[in-house]
Write a protein that holds these residues in place. Structure first.
Motif, mmCIF file in Angstrom:
data_model
loop_
_atom_site.group_PDB
_atom_site.id
_atom_site.type_symbol
_atom_site.label_atom_id
_atom_site.label_comp_id
_atom_site.label_asym_id
_atom_site.label_seq_id
_atom_site.Cartn_x
_atom_site.Cartn_y
_atom_site.Cartn_z
ATOM 1 N N ALA A 142 0.839 -1.208 0.000
ATOM 2 C CA ALA A 142 0.000 0.000 0.000
ATOM 3 C C ALA A 142 0.870 1.252 0.000
ATOM 4 C CB ALA A 142 -0.910 -0.010 1.222
ATOM 5 N N GLU A 143 0.585 2.144 -0.951
ATOM 6 C CA GLU A 143 1.355 3.386 -1.029
ATOM 7 C C GLU A 143 0.667 4.425 -0.176
ATOM 8 O OE1 GLU A 143 2.948 5.209 -4.309
ATOM 9 O OE2 GLU A 143 3.456 3.354 -5.361
ATOM 10 N N LEU A 144 1.445 5.082 0.641
ATOM 11 C CA LEU A 144 0.855 6.054 1.550
ATOM 12 C C LEU A 144 1.246 7.463 1.146
ATOM 13 C CD1 LEU A 144 1.279 4.419 5.056
ATOM 14 C CD2 LEU A 144 -0.685 4.403 3.553
ATOM 15 N N ALA A 145 0.302 8.378 1.344
ATOM 16 C CA ALA A 145 0.597 9.791 1.098
ATOM 17 C C ALA A 145 1.572 10.266 2.168
ATOM 18 C CB ALA A 145 -0.694 10.593 1.181
ATOM 19 N N GLU B 188 0.722 7.185 8.211
ATOM 20 C CA GLU B 188 1.442 6.013 8.721
ATOM 21 C C GLU B 188 0.477 4.864 8.963
ATOM 22 O OE1 GLU B 188 2.528 6.577 13.020
ATOM 23 O OE2 GLU B 188 1.640 8.539 12.675
ATOM 24 N N ILE B 189 1.015 3.656 8.839
ATOM 25 C CA ILE B 189 0.188 2.477 9.072
ATOM 26 C C ILE B 189 0.148 2.183 10.567
ATOM 27 C CG2 ILE B 189 0.061 -0.022 8.692
ATOM 28 C CD1 ILE B 189 1.077 0.493 5.859
ATOM 29 N N ARG C 158 -3.196 6.323 9.861
ATOM 30 C CA ARG C 158 -3.300 7.612 10.543
ATOM 31 C C ARG C 158 -2.722 8.679 9.610
ATOM 32 N NH1 ARG C 158 -0.293 6.812 15.319
ATOM 33 N NH2 ARG C 158 -2.078 5.733 16.202
ATOM 34 N N TYR C 159 -3.513 9.712 9.353
ATOM 35 C CA TYR C 159 -3.094 10.816 8.486
ATOM 36 C C TYR C 159 -2.886 12.045 9.367
ATOM 37 C CZ TYR C 159 -5.319 7.740 5.024
ATOM 38 O OH TYR C 159 -5.690 6.653 4.256
ATOM 39 N N ARG C 160 -1.724 12.679 9.235
ATOM 40 C CA ARG C 160 -1.451 13.873 10.037
ATOM 41 C C ARG C 160 -1.343 15.080 9.128
ATOM 42 N NH1 ARG C 160 0.419 12.342 15.082
ATOM 43 N NH2 ARG C 160 1.216 10.211 15.149
ATOM 44 N N GLY C 161 -1.737 16.232 9.651
ATOM 45 C CA GLY C 161 -1.581 17.473 8.893
ATOM 46 C C GLY C 161 -1.270 18.610 9.828
ATOM 47 N N LYS C 162 -0.648 19.662 9.269
ATOM 48 C CA LYS C 162 -0.339 20.825 10.113
ATOM 49 C C LYS C 162 -1.625 21.563 10.469
ATOM 50 C CE LYS C 162 0.590 24.110 6.294
ATOM 51 N NZ LYS C 162 0.006 23.338 5.216
ATOM 52 N N ASP C 163 -2.683 21.283 9.689
ATOM 53 C CA ASP C 163 -3.998 21.857 9.987
ATOM 54 C C ASP C 163 -5.063 20.894 9.458
ATOM 55 O OD1 ASP C 163 -3.959 22.194 7.200
ATOM 56 O OD2 ASP C 163 -3.366 24.300 7.371
ATOM 57 N N VAL D 71 -7.080 16.353 3.171
ATOM 58 C CA VAL D 71 -6.690 16.019 1.792
ATOM 59 C C VAL D 71 -5.902 14.704 1.788
ATOM 60 C CG1 VAL D 71 -5.240 16.754 -0.150
ATOM 61 C CG2 VAL D 71 -6.769 18.390 0.942
ATOM 62 N N ARG D 72 -5.017 14.536 2.758
ATOM 63 C CA ARG D 72 -4.236 13.285 2.836
ATOM 64 C C ARG D 72 -5.163 12.084 3.078
ATOM 65 N NH1 ARG D 72 0.986 15.736 6.156
ATOM 66 N NH2 ARG D 72 2.016 16.500 4.276
ATOM 67 N N SER D 73 -6.161 12.278 3.933
ATOM 68 C CA SER D 73 -7.053 11.154 4.260
ATOM 69 C C SER D 73 -7.942 10.778 3.073
ATOM 70 C CB SER D 73 -7.922 11.480 5.464
ATOM 71 O OG SER D 73 -8.970 12.352 5.094
#
Ligand SMILES: [Zn+2]
Length: 279
Positions: free
Chosen positions: A248-251, A255-256, A263-268, A274-276
């Motif tokens: 699986a390719e992750l943005a 992280e898996i 789990r998708y993290r963003g500065k806001d 968008v990542r999710s």
């Protein structure tokens, strides 16, 4: 000081003169009289009539309450439920996939949910799920369970736009009430379990929605956009059938967590959102 007052007056009058456009996001599981999975098929003719009637009642209410324009997004299952033949003559119909921003960049005055269901695992929520009942087990935003209501309300909030009305079952209403208590609510059915409900008639549901939509327009300036400040984490637990492939390719920023959770993290909020949506 005088300049500041002038500026405020200018902004206030620009808002008052500006076109008031309400953006309706539709779904099927929260419509009065819809309680079984087979009814959510976009081609189900009774569901289409029930949903269209509720939408048109909301459009009526918004227009009579002072809206200049209403845009209706056919947001249920592949955007194939609504028709330009039957949608309110004065509304415009948005069809198709709209990307992560859901056209919010167009600068709506307010957002409304019609036919909305509660998030996954809501007790007594009729067909409650978060985006995909087959694909997603649950979603967490900053550690709290969320669904379409919370994430879309946060998306609108990112653009400074409030959610002013929700129609759906009581589980959906309590999801929005927790984050926007001043919105207007039209609870058209009570969920008893996932596939059991006590519903209003279509006629009564439409009357209630029309009245609440008009009311929402009247108190629009008192309803605050729901803004999430600071870094945001969105965790998506997929269902077993959607277990991640080994390659699986992750943005970036994701992280898996385990075999079927990312789990998708963003500065806001927007970056995490968008990542999710990238998978
Ligand atoms: Zn939905």
């Amino acid at each position: 000081m005088r300049l500041t007052i002038l500026l405020i007056l200018c902004l206030a009058s620009a808002w008052a003169q500006g076109k008031k456009t309400i953006f309706i996001i539709t779904d099927a599981e929260g419509v009065a009289g819809v309680c079984r999975q087979d009814q959510t098929d976009p081609k189900d003719s009774e569901m289409r009539q029930l949903l269209t009637g509720e939408i048109n009642a909301a459009v009526d209410g918004f227009l009579s309450g002072g809206a200049d324009e209403v845009v209706v997004w056919d947001a249920h299952d592949g955007s194939q439920t609504l028709s330009a033949l039957t949608i309110h003559p004065k509304a415009r119909l948005l069809m198709g996939a709209t990307g992560a921003a859901m056209t919010m960049e167009r600068g709506y005055t307010a957002v409304a949910f019609i036919g909305q269901h509660g998030r996954a695992n809501s007790r007594g929520g009729v067909m409650a799920h978060s985006y995909s009942s087959l694909g997603i087990q649950k979603m967490l935003m900053n550690g709290k369970p969320v669904g379409e209501i919370e994430t879309r309300t946060a998306l609108a909030g990112w653009y400074g736009v409030p959610v002013i009305l929700l129609s759906g079952d009581q589980a959906a209403a309590s999801d929005l009430r927790a984050i926007v208590p001043t919105a207007e609510f039209a609870v058209v059915k009570e969920g008893l379990s996932y596939y059991a409900c006590l519903s209003m008639s279509a006629a009564s549901a439409r009357e209630l929605i029309r009245e609440r939509a008009r009311g929402a327009m009247q108190k629009i300036s008192q309803i605050r956009p729901y803004k999430i400040e600071g870094p945001v984490t969105i965790e998506v637990e997929y269902t077993t059938r959607s277990t991640l492939r080994p390659d699986a390719e992750l943005a970036p920023g994701s992280e898996i967590v385990d075999a079927r959770t990312i789990r998708y993290r963003g500065k806001d909020f927007m970056e995490a959102w968008v990542r999710s949506r990238s998978r």
